[in-house]
Design a protein around this motif. Sequence first.
Motif, PDB file in Angstrom:
ATOM      1  N   CYS A   1       0.825  -1.215   0.000  1.00 30.64           N
ATOM      2  CA  CYS A   1       0.000   0.000   0.000  1.00 30.64           C
ATOM      3  C   CYS A   1       0.853   1.258   0.000  1.00 30.64           C
ATOM      4  CB  CYS A   1      -0.910   0.026   1.234  1.00 30.64           C
ATOM      5  SG  CYS A   1      -2.083  -1.333   1.329  1.00 30.64           S
ATOM      6  N   ASP A   2       0.276   2.325  -0.531  1.00 26.97           N
ATOM      7  CA  ASP A   2       0.879   3.644  -0.430  1.00 26.97           C
ATOM      8  C   ASP A   2       0.805   4.086   1.033  1.00 26.97           C
ATOM      9  OD1 ASP A   2       0.604   6.702  -0.293  1.00 26.97           O
ATOM     10  OD2 ASP A   2       1.315   6.403  -2.332  1.00 26.97           O
TER      11      ASP A   2
ATOM     12  N   THR B   1      -1.687   7.262   1.427  1.00 30.86           N
ATOM     13  CA  THR B   1      -3.114   7.125   1.111  1.00 30.86           C
ATOM     14  C   THR B   1      -3.712   5.795   1.526  1.00 30.86           C
ATOM     15  OG1 THR B   1      -2.716   6.203  -1.101  1.00 30.86           O
ATOM     16  CG2 THR B   1      -2.743   8.616  -0.880  1.00 30.86           C
TER      17      THR B   1
ATOM     18  N   LYS C   1      -3.804   3.272  -0.350  1.00 27.55           N
ATOM     19  CA  LYS C   1      -4.300   2.594  -1.554  1.00 27.55           C
ATOM     20  C   LYS C   1      -3.314   1.519  -2.010  1.00 27.55           C
ATOM     21  CE  LYS C   1      -7.012   6.503  -3.294  1.00 27.55           C
ATOM     22  NZ  LYS C   1      -7.216   7.445  -4.425  1.00 27.55           N
TER      23      LYS C   1
END
Length: 295
Positions: free
Chosen positions: A45-46, A49, A51
């Motif tokens: 994941c980022d 964020t 995401k």
Amino acid sequence: MAPELADALTPADLLTADGGEVTQELIDAAPQFWSVVLGYADVLCDIATGKPVDEDDVDWDTAEDDEAVAAQGLRHTNTVEWREARTAEYFCHDHDGAGLSLTPVMEAARSSAPEAGEAAESTLTDEERAAEYARRSREREAAEKQERRRVRELNKQAEAATTVRREFLRTSLLARKTPPGAAAAYVAATIAQDPHLLTEHKAGEVLAELMGLPSVYPGKDIAAMAAKGTEARAQVLTLALVLAAQESRMVKDAWRSKPRGADRYLSFLMGQGYTLAAVEEIITGQLTFDEVAID
């Protein structure tokens, strides 16, 4: 009526009427034809964020180096992290009703005779069958993740080996006043079998690096050195032309692509006292992809 176990297929096993992939939107539009199995998995994941991020979008060579610059189009490893996330796996129990068809691979699998393990699987309940599909999917994803990690680590080993190999070329072979043994035979055989080798686009760049020349187009410099040197030194310069051109093919994943002539090249270096790194031994056939230690 309970769904037929034989029809419990994943989206990857199916195609739309026009041959397209089965998307989440299609599944959501006809939920009556699908079952879902929930679970947990590690997802990249980022950090900012949260995401999901594709592993192929990360420059893994930047790991543990905050000052490193990621390759063009990729992102630094310090922008991502692994997080445990809820996952959902979908299984279609009526692909005909959903207006879907089998992929050619699944069609062939369905038409072949069942194996011994499949007979036992047919006694499972729907929930057990779905769980088995989920387990296999997780195992496949884990294996693919491990393979991607192995590729990244071998690429790192290859880059380290390139540094050592080029230092050997500079100090042990190309700084000589006389050519090493077997050099003439290697040069003759290489040019005879691969006459376009010297014209490859990065050959001059690597030659300049190995010979300490200021230009990436060092032809005139080499010619001048040959004119001023001895006959023996000129033979060393000819060897430099061939070795540099072959070395220009040794990109970081050469262990996988095995460039033309790379096995003979490394074998020649071994004959001159160079010790191959494990990742180079893949090219010469002494080790396989899976035999090289990465930890």
